[in-house]
Design a protein around this motif. Sequence first.
Motif, PDB file in Angstrom:
ATOM      1  N   GLY A 195     -40.935   3.070  -4.446  1.00 32.53           N
ATOM      2  CA  GLY A 195     -40.063   4.030  -3.768  1.00 32.53           C
ATOM      3  C   GLY A 195     -40.170   3.853  -2.277  1.00 32.53           C
ATOM      4  O   GLY A 195     -41.256   3.619  -1.742  1.00 32.53           O
ATOM      5  N   MET A 196     -39.027   3.965  -1.567  1.00 34.17           N
ATOM      6  CA  MET A 196     -39.002   3.626  -0.137  1.00 34.17           C
ATOM      7  C   MET A 196     -38.922   4.831   0.788  1.00 34.17           C
ATOM      8  O   MET A 196     -38.954   4.672   2.005  1.00 34.17           O
ATOM      9  CB  MET A 196     -37.835   2.687   0.151  1.00 34.17           C
ATOM     10  CG  MET A 196     -36.448   3.277  -0.066  1.00 34.17           C
ATOM     11  SD  MET A 196     -35.113   2.123   0.379  1.00 34.17           S
ATOM     12  CE  MET A 196     -35.282   2.041   2.162  1.00 34.17           C
ATOM     13  N   SER A 215     -28.605   0.919 -10.593  1.00 35.30           N
ATOM     14  CA  SER A 215     -29.872   0.362 -10.122  1.00 35.30           C
ATOM     15  C   SER A 215     -31.027   0.549 -11.086  1.00 35.30           C
ATOM     16  O   SER A 215     -32.158   0.172 -10.770  1.00 35.30           O
ATOM     17  CB  SER A 215     -30.232   0.968  -8.765  1.00 35.30           C
ATOM     18  OG  SER A 215     -30.394   2.375  -8.861  1.00 35.30           O
ATOM     19  N   GLY A 216     -30.758   1.140 -12.259  1.00 37.12           N
ATOM     20  CA  GLY A 216     -31.803   1.259 -13.269  1.00 37.12           C
ATOM     21  C   GLY A 216     -32.959   2.117 -12.809  1.00 37.12           C
ATOM     22  O   GLY A 216     -32.784   3.275 -12.443  1.00 37.12           O
ATOM     23  N   LYS A 217     -34.149   1.544 -12.810  1.00 37.72           N
ATOM     24  CA  LYS A 217     -35.350   2.285 -12.428  1.00 37.72           C
ATOM     25  C   LYS A 217     -35.635   2.235 -10.932  1.00 37.72           C
ATOM     26  O   LYS A 217     -36.648   2.759 -10.476  1.00 37.72           O
ATOM     27  CB  LYS A 217     -36.561   1.725 -13.189  1.00 37.72           C
ATOM     28  CG  LYS A 217     -36.523   1.944 -14.700  1.00 37.72           C
ATOM     29  CD  LYS A 217     -37.773   1.385 -15.359  1.00 37.72           C
ATOM     30  CE  LYS A 217     -37.727   1.575 -16.872  1.00 37.72           C
ATOM     31  NZ  LYS A 217     -37.743   2.998 -17.258  1.00 37.72           N
ATOM     32  N   PRO A 233     -29.745   7.477 -15.377  1.00 37.66           N
ATOM     33  CA  PRO A 233     -30.552   7.888 -16.524  1.00 37.66           C
ATOM     34  C   PRO A 233     -31.923   7.237 -16.560  1.00 37.66           C
ATOM     35  O   PRO A 233     -32.838   7.759 -17.209  1.00 37.66           O
ATOM     36  CB  PRO A 233     -29.704   7.447 -17.726  1.00 37.66           C
ATOM     37  CG  PRO A 233     -28.886   6.313 -17.211  1.00 37.66           C
ATOM     38  CD  PRO A 233     -28.570   6.680 -15.785  1.00 37.66           C
ATOM     39  N   ASP A 234     -32.080   6.102 -15.858  1.00 37.09           N
ATOM     40  CA  ASP A 234     -33.337   5.375 -15.919  1.00 37.09           C
ATOM     41  C   ASP A 234     -34.251   5.643 -14.729  1.00 37.09           C
ATOM     42  O   ASP A 234     -35.333   5.064 -14.635  1.00 37.09           O
ATOM     43  CB  ASP A 234     -33.056   3.872 -16.000  1.00 37.09           C
ATOM     44  CG  ASP A 234     -32.289   3.506 -17.258  1.00 37.09           C
ATOM     45  OD1 ASP A 234     -32.586   4.094 -18.311  1.00 37.09           O
ATOM     46  OD2 ASP A 234     -31.386   2.657 -17.179  1.00 37.09           O
ATOM     47  N   TYR A 235     -33.804   6.510 -13.786  1.00 36.32           N
ATOM     48  CA  TYR A 235     -34.697   6.828 -12.677  1.00 36.32           C
ATOM     49  C   TYR A 235     -36.047   7.301 -13.226  1.00 36.32           C
ATOM     50  O   TYR A 235     -36.094   8.218 -14.068  1.00 36.32           O
ATOM     51  CB  TYR A 235     -34.112   7.951 -11.825  1.00 36.32           C
ATOM     52  CG  TYR A 235     -33.265   7.506 -10.655  1.00 36.32           C
ATOM     53  CD1 TYR A 235     -32.718   6.234 -10.583  1.00 36.32           C
ATOM     54  CD2 TYR A 235     -33.010   8.389  -9.600  1.00 36.32           C
ATOM     55  CE1 TYR A 235     -31.938   5.857  -9.511  1.00 36.32           C
ATOM     56  CE2 TYR A 235     -32.236   8.004  -8.525  1.00 36.32           C
ATOM     57  CZ  TYR A 235     -31.697   6.747  -8.475  1.00 36.32           C
ATOM     58  OH  TYR A 235     -30.927   6.375  -7.398  1.00 36.32           O
ATOM     59  N   PRO A 236     -37.158   6.723 -12.777  1.00 38.17           N
ATOM     60  CA  PRO A 236     -38.462   7.276 -13.146  1.00 38.17           C
ATOM     61  C   PRO A 236     -38.639   8.645 -12.480  1.00 38.17           C
ATOM     62  O   PRO A 236     -38.704   8.750 -11.258  1.00 38.17           O
ATOM     63  CB  PRO A 236     -39.452   6.243 -12.600  1.00 38.17           C
ATOM     64  CG  PRO A 236     -38.702   5.510 -11.541  1.00 38.17           C
ATOM     65  CD  PRO A 236     -37.257   5.531 -11.924  1.00 38.17           C
ATOM     66  N   GLN A 237     -38.660   9.688 -13.275  1.00 37.99           N
ATOM     67  CA  GLN A 237     -38.566  11.039 -12.724  1.00 37.99           C
ATOM     68  C   GLN A 237     -39.745  11.394 -11.829  1.00 37.99           C
ATOM     69  O   GLN A 237     -39.584  12.142 -10.857  1.00 37.99           O
ATOM     70  CB  GLN A 237     -38.430  12.055 -13.859  1.00 37.99           C
ATOM     71  CG  GLN A 237     -37.108  11.940 -14.599  1.00 37.99           C
ATOM     72  CD  GLN A 237     -36.933  13.019 -15.640  1.00 37.99           C
ATOM     73  OE1 GLN A 237     -37.540  14.080 -15.567  1.00 37.99           O
ATOM     74  NE2 GLN A 237     -36.099  12.748 -16.629  1.00 37.99           N
ATOM     75  N   ASP A 238     -40.940  10.866 -12.129  1.00 39.73           N
ATOM     76  CA  ASP A 238     -42.071  11.191 -11.269  1.00 39.73           C
ATOM     77  C   ASP A 238     -41.932  10.532  -9.900  1.00 39.73           C
ATOM     78  O   ASP A 238     -42.247  11.139  -8.869  1.00 39.73           O
ATOM     79  CB  ASP A 238     -43.395  10.810 -11.938  1.00 39.73           C
ATOM     80  CG  ASP A 238     -43.444   9.359 -12.387  1.00 39.73           C
ATOM     81  OD1 ASP A 238     -42.380   8.704 -12.450  1.00 39.73           O
ATOM     82  OD2 ASP A 238     -44.553   8.868 -12.691  1.00 39.73           O
ATOM     83  N   VAL A 239     -41.423   9.296  -9.868  1.00 40.88           N
ATOM     84  CA  VAL A 239     -41.195   8.632  -8.581  1.00 40.88           C
ATOM     85  C   VAL A 239     -40.091   9.348  -7.811  1.00 40.88           C
ATOM     86  O   VAL A 239     -40.205   9.608  -6.601  1.00 40.88           O
ATOM     87  CB  VAL A 239     -40.838   7.147  -8.802  1.00 40.88           C
ATOM     88  CG1 VAL A 239     -40.496   6.476  -7.478  1.00 40.88           C
ATOM     89  CG2 VAL A 239     -41.983   6.417  -9.486  1.00 40.88           C
ATOM     90  N   ALA A 248     -28.046  14.477 -14.846  1.00 40.58           N
ATOM     91  CA  ALA A 248     -28.494  15.872 -14.915  1.00 40.58           C
ATOM     92  C   ALA A 248     -29.961  16.015 -14.547  1.00 40.58           C
ATOM     93  O   ALA A 248     -30.355  16.944 -13.822  1.00 40.58           O
ATOM     94  CB  ALA A 248     -28.237  16.432 -16.312  1.00 40.58           C
ATOM     95  N   ALA A 249     -30.812  15.110 -15.023  1.00 37.46           N
ATOM     96  CA  ALA A 249     -32.240  15.215 -14.717  1.00 37.46           C
ATOM     97  C   ALA A 249     -32.501  14.967 -13.235  1.00 37.46           C
ATOM     98  O   ALA A 249     -33.294  15.682 -12.606  1.00 37.46           O
ATOM     99  CB  ALA A 249     -33.032  14.229 -15.569  1.00 37.46           C
ATOM    100  N   SER A 250     -31.838  13.959 -12.659  1.00 33.93           N
ATOM    101  CA  SER A 250     -32.057  13.640 -11.246  1.00 33.93           C
ATOM    102  C   SER A 250     -31.654  14.795 -10.352  1.00 33.93           C
ATOM    103  O   SER A 250     -32.360  15.151  -9.396  1.00 33.93           O
ATOM    104  CB  SER A 250     -31.279  12.382 -10.864  1.00 33.93           C
ATOM    105  OG  SER A 250     -31.691  11.278 -11.638  1.00 33.93           O
ATOM    106  N   VAL A 251     -30.505  15.397 -10.642  1.00 35.26           N
ATOM    107  CA  VAL A 251     -30.037  16.520  -9.838  1.00 35.26           C
ATOM    108  C   VAL A 251     -30.888  17.758 -10.105  1.00 35.26           C
ATOM    109  O   VAL A 251     -31.180  18.534  -9.189  1.00 35.26           O
ATOM    110  CB  VAL A 251     -28.544  16.797 -10.110  1.00 35.26           C
ATOM    111  CG1 VAL A 251     -28.084  18.065  -9.399  1.00 35.26           C
ATOM    112  CG2 VAL A 251     -27.715  15.615  -9.647  1.00 35.26           C
ATOM    113  N   GLY A 252     -31.312  17.926 -11.340  1.00 38.29           N
ATOM    114  CA  GLY A 252     -32.191  19.052 -11.642  1.00 38.29           C
ATOM    115  C   GLY A 252     -33.473  19.005 -10.854  1.00 38.29           C
ATOM    116  O   GLY A 252     -33.991  20.048 -10.412  1.00 38.29           O
ATOM    117  N   ILE A 253     -34.021  17.822 -10.649  1.00 33.55           N
ATOM    118  CA  ILE A 253     -35.235  17.684  -9.837  1.00 33.55           C
ATOM    119  C   ILE A 253     -34.970  18.102  -8.402  1.00 33.55           C
ATOM    120  O   ILE A 253     -35.782  18.792  -7.775  1.00 33.55           O
ATOM    121  CB  ILE A 253     -35.752  16.234  -9.927  1.00 33.55           C
ATOM    122  CG1 ILE A 253     -36.445  16.024 -11.275  1.00 33.55           C
ATOM    123  CG2 ILE A 253     -36.700  15.912  -8.777  1.00 33.55           C
ATOM    124  CD1 ILE A 253     -36.848  14.594 -11.554  1.00 33.55           C
TER     125      ILE A 253
END
Length: 967
Positions: A148-149, A209-211, A480-486, A521-526
């Motif tokens: 992550g940058m 961009s996947g993960k 959908p593939d974003y690593p949610q913790d990162v 949905a998960a990315s925006v929810g975070i």
Amino acid sequence: MKLLIVCLTLLPTLVCGQQAGNVKPLWNPYRISPRTGVQHIDLSGSGWELSHTDRPVSDLKEPRKDAFETSVPNSVHWSLYKAGKLPHPYYAKNSTQYRWAEEKAWYYKKSVDVPASASGQYVFLCFDGVDYFSKVWVNDSLVGVHEGMFGGPSVEISRLLRFGQKNDVTVEVRAGNWGNRATDYEKLPRTASGEFDYSKRTGYNPRASGKIIKPWVISGGSGGEAFFTVGMWQGVRLEVVPSVHLERPYLTTKSVTNTTAQLHLSAEVFANAHSLQKQLHPWHNTQLNHPNEKGTIFRPIADKLSVLVELVNGKSTVVTKEFPVKAYEGRIWLEEDLTLPNPKLWQPNGLGDPNLYTVNLTLKRNGTPVDRHSFDYGIRTIERVPTAGPRIADRWENWQFIVNGRKIFVKGMNFTPQDILLDLPRERYRWTLEAAKRMGVQLIRIWGGGILETDHLYELCNELGIMVWQDFPIGNQDTPDYPQDVWEAQVVQNIVRLRNHPSLVVWNGGNEFNPYSYGNAASVGIIERNLDIFDKQRFFVRTTPDDGSMHAYPDMDPTWYNRSYRFEPWVSETGMHSIPEASVFYETVDNKEFTGLGKMWDKSFGPSHPEFIHHFTEYGPGRVPRMLSRASHIADVTDPTLESISEASQIGAGEFYQVFSEKMQSNYPVTAGLMPWVFKRHWPVIAIQLMDWFGNAGAPYYFLKRTYEPTHVSVDLPRLLWRSGEAIPLNVKVTHANQTTLPGTVSIAVWDDTFKPLWSKETRLTVQPGPSVTSASVGSFTIPDTYKDRFLFVVAELKDTSGKLVSRSLYYPRSLTMLDDQTFYDKYVAEPIAWPALEKGPFLKPTVQKSATKLESSVVSMKPLDGTGSQVTRSVVTVQVRNVGTTPAFMTKIDVVGRSVATAKRALVADDNYFWLAPGESRTLTADVLWRETPTESVSVVASAWNAPDVKVPLNTKAVTVQKLGK
């Protein structure tokens, strides 16, 4: 260790399981706050060694290649250029010589002095931005891995340090497309229309961009296909922190009156613990707080603790308050209210001064200061209420801004990164943002296809009174593939980093993506949940366009804007392509390619003009033909020179910006904000832009600037194209931002294209207190039956009761025989249609050139603005220009030039340019000049108009000495 190496060399879609072997993952939501004084050790700057290997090393003793000295922050690309390893990445097609950088593992190394006094305290090694995969060693000990940058890694390293001695910090950095490089776009086949067929591109996809959490503009996306960034692009620091300390202070404004401001301070207090030991929440399903019958154990700290709060305005300390702290082992929150007497408000540009307070926090232990924090803060209130138009969708935000109790129409701009390869010195931001302030910009949107910006931007926006709308870096894709913790680590780090800045007013999920899709949905929810936790004070919109915000790039007569978009509360993006000044391309493109420019969209053009197309953002059917059709009304573009097509496309785009801005501003209070695309480009390209990468303001900047003045008169033309015999209604709209009544007169004059007066009328008008739109019908002008294929000049002026000119606007509607075709006429007046090209004229510039006038010019002064002695990098030149002829001077401008268009490497932003100068009229203008290189020949200020000979006045540039920095 072998497991680690195998994992790290796989495709980045494998995140090393985040727990590979015994190596610690370092992504963490808890940003370590910068300290002051001896607690803060800045590791940025020179003294770093940069080397590379073909594959990641397992042992730092392994040999690495081509070590050289560099500085941080920077990207690998700029480090290579500044070390003389490769030619300028933006010139010619030199970018192709850098592609190998994406495939190497890069190693930054620096020896650091750590004072003996730091012993016994926490020492945090903090990286504010590493792009993209990284590993960190301290004195040959691998401390962890990161990805992550936009913040991190951060790690507590006291156990590894040799206090009072030198310590080595080594960082491995690999690009986000490691092992997954995309096909070189120049090798792609072309479609039938002539553009590259991106569907055939394999490997890393910047729009999927996947993960990898990386915006597309710096990872090979549209307009940046030639580049993929990698490197330590933000600063590095050591923070020396005692065992009892503060973290992440947060100041908010609860209420403001004329006499007091009620503030609230929140800060975390740690005792014998630190942030990186904490967890925001677990990453598996569980109950979050379920203590047993003994409850949670609290061990109080015996020492006497207090926090001293000081608010300083200028040199005066206006608040001093010390709060006792009851602390326990671990972490608690300090929550205290403050009263600030006689607050000086932070006001956006045009509303008043952007007053700032310095907030100093000192944690005392038994009366002795042990931890210090300092940040700037502005007192302001911003609310939003519904606009006046009807609600037309399920999702509907309130878009009427009320700033410090005052309604405003928000005059904004979109903002992309200052540099696509992330060379981002503070001086570059200052040049751009000061130009935006001078233009009247009140808000910039940090676009979601770009970056979360460096601290320089927000600090300067605080200083200049420019509000910031901050997108998160999701652009035009599902995630959908974003690593949610990162992702959450990046989100929270930046919320905390930015939340004390008064300039920050809006958070937005990202650019042109669907936040309601399964993939997002998960990315925006975070984002949404963490804003609710960490920054409840600001507005959040999930995406743009949505909720009443609009993006539109129509190819039409711009007079349609207030009809096609009459119920749109907020325009988030709109604009038109143009070509920057010719000197940009003389400097960056093979000059042999400046032929056949009128065939810019022919299939044969791209292959025969490889460098020119390389510097063309969005070279496609949605951009090129519409740019050329606008230019074809200004000059003959069948076979233009580079200078001619550059100027014609800019004037064509400038007219477009002027008219749509006037239409949408005069649609207030239904429309309450406008953010055109885009202020400045991130490398030298043909694109939608007001300012090129070198920092020179083009014609669209000045056309839009005039509409952003506090009080602006416009003619509400129903269209720009007419046929002879028609009556043009000449109705006036005056947009007014100030809260005072302005009585005066408004006049409209119509001239033929030889500057012969045809019609004029004046009427009294009282402009109502702002924000307001005051209308008046001045009359109508009937085009003579014989007036065919010619321009008309319409000039509107607003004067106050003393006769002083307040505002002037110029239009050049066309009377065209093509409208004699009834079918075309009926379609054109009934609905928006594609803007027609004029292959045989009339052409505006050669028409104007037939009616000559004469200018006189003098340089009033030239003063250094930035630098001292022999290192002057910016100057302010004051110039007086007078029309001494009997004909209006058309498209009057001032410039600073050398002997040829390719010399005198400078950027210029003037008070005004491309303006109407009446016979006998004189104007005194200032021009801010950025010297990109030391002038090696005579340099002059040139006053010019399309229908007047140039007037050159030599400048004394002996004091101008600029160090070449690749800018």
